[in-house]
Design an enzyme around this catalytic site. Structure first.
Site, short mmCIF file in Angstrom:
data_model
loop_
_atom_site.label_atom_id
_atom_site.label_comp_id
_atom_site.label_asym_id
_atom_site.label_seq_id
_atom_site.Cartn_x
_atom_site.Cartn_y
_atom_site.Cartn_z
CD GLU A 187 5.25 8.26 22.60
OE1 GLU A 187 4.40 8.73 21.90
OE2 GLU A 187 6.10 9.23 23.41
CE LYS A 191 4.97 12.21 22.00
NZ LYS A 191 5.89 11.78 23.08
N GLY A 200 9.60 12.82 26.76
CA GLY A 200 8.82 12.99 27.99
C GLY A 200 9.48 12.99 29.18
P1 13P Z 1 8.27 15.17 24.20
O1 13P Z 1 8.67 16.68 23.34
O2 13P Z 1 7.22 15.46 25.03
O3 13P Z 1 9.51 14.80 24.79
O4 13P Z 1 8.02 14.27 23.11
C1 13P Z 1 9.20 14.08 21.76
C2 13P Z 1 8.26 13.16 21.06
O5 13P Z 1 8.13 12.14 21.13
C3 13P Z 1 7.91 14.02 19.81
O6 13P Z 1 7.62 12.89 18.52
#
Ligand code: 13P
Length: 255
Positions: free
Chosen positions: A98, A11, A174
């Protein structure tokens, strides 16, 4: 028979070359012996060049986190698939929740990107998943079917088998709230059944479907042990070499 694939979606983190390369070097030494699992990391665009150079001497492949569907022109702020291809990027994440929620990406836009990525031999990792309120309203399968139909419009049998699908329930991203292995498996097997009915059994069995949403070293094995779950797309736990490696090992141990 499907090779598991573990993706690390960084990200908007580790976007300065020195920090990205440091993390990658740590990871490379850990994953040196991994053979039964495909390992992919998706760093920010700003470090792709540095990371690709370092990853060349390893078994780690590089993904972009997004791309546009045009090759060049007046598209301020966008990244061309042609740039990615020429730099040595092999995978691209498309339609992450996202991107959909914060940047208003639609199924139609994601479909255009998917068609473009496939035409350029960049392996797409396409994300789908429902919001919490949709799950609570009992609409998960309806949402998934809609996204499968619209995101994958006009995709041939050959192309769908090259594509990786990431099921990422948005409420689990997240948040530390993971779908239980059973909840994830139910949707993964539903996604596979949609592929079987649209294409055929062989195609449905070939497509790799990753799970994403709070995958951590302590829950990875239980999730990956399910029949229709072919690895994971990991956010937070992919930012640190040791926790990401533990997740990769969990997938390899099951092979
Ligand atoms: P998390 O593992 O931080 O929950 O994020 C998952 C994700 O969006 C992977 O693309």
């Amino acid at each position: 028979m499907r090779k598991p694939i573990i993706g690390g979606n960084w990200k908007m983190n580790l976007g300065v070359p020195s920090e990205a390369v440091k993390m990658l070097n740590n990871l490379i030494s850990l994953v040196r012996k991994i053979e039964l699992v495909d390992v992919v990391i998706a760093p920010p665009f700003t470090v792709l060049e540095s990371v690709i150079k370092v990853a060349k001497k390893s078994n780690i492949k590089i993904a972009a986190q997004n791309m546009y569907f045009k090759e060049n022109g007046a598209f301020t702020g966008e990244i061309s698939p042609n740039f990615l291809k020429k730099m040595g990027v092999e995978y691209v994440i498309l339609g992450h929740s996202e991107r959909r929620d914060i940047f208003y990406e639609t199924d139609e836009l994601i479909n255009n990107k998917l068609i473009k990525a496939l035409s350029m031999d960049i392996i797409p990792i396409v994300c789908i998943g429902e919001h919490l309120h949709q799950r609570e309203e009992g609409k998960t399968k309806e949402i998934i079917a809609y996204q499968m139909e619209n995101t994958f419009k006009n995709i041939s049998k050959e192309d769908i088998t090259k594509t990786i699908i990431a099921y990422e329930p948005i409420w689990a991203i997240g948040t530390g709230k993971t779908a239980t292995p059973e909840q994830a498996e139910e949707i993964h097997s539903y996604i596979r059944s949609l592929l079987v009915s649209r294409f055929n059994e062989e195609v449905g069995n070939k497509v790799r479907i990753q799970y994403g949403g709070s995958v951590k070293p302590n829950n990875a094995e239980a999730i990956f042990s399910k029949d229709n779950i072919d690895g994971g797309l990991v956010g937070g736990a992919s930012l640190e070499a040791s926790s990401f490696y533990e997740i990769i090992r969990a997938a390899e141990k099951l092979k």
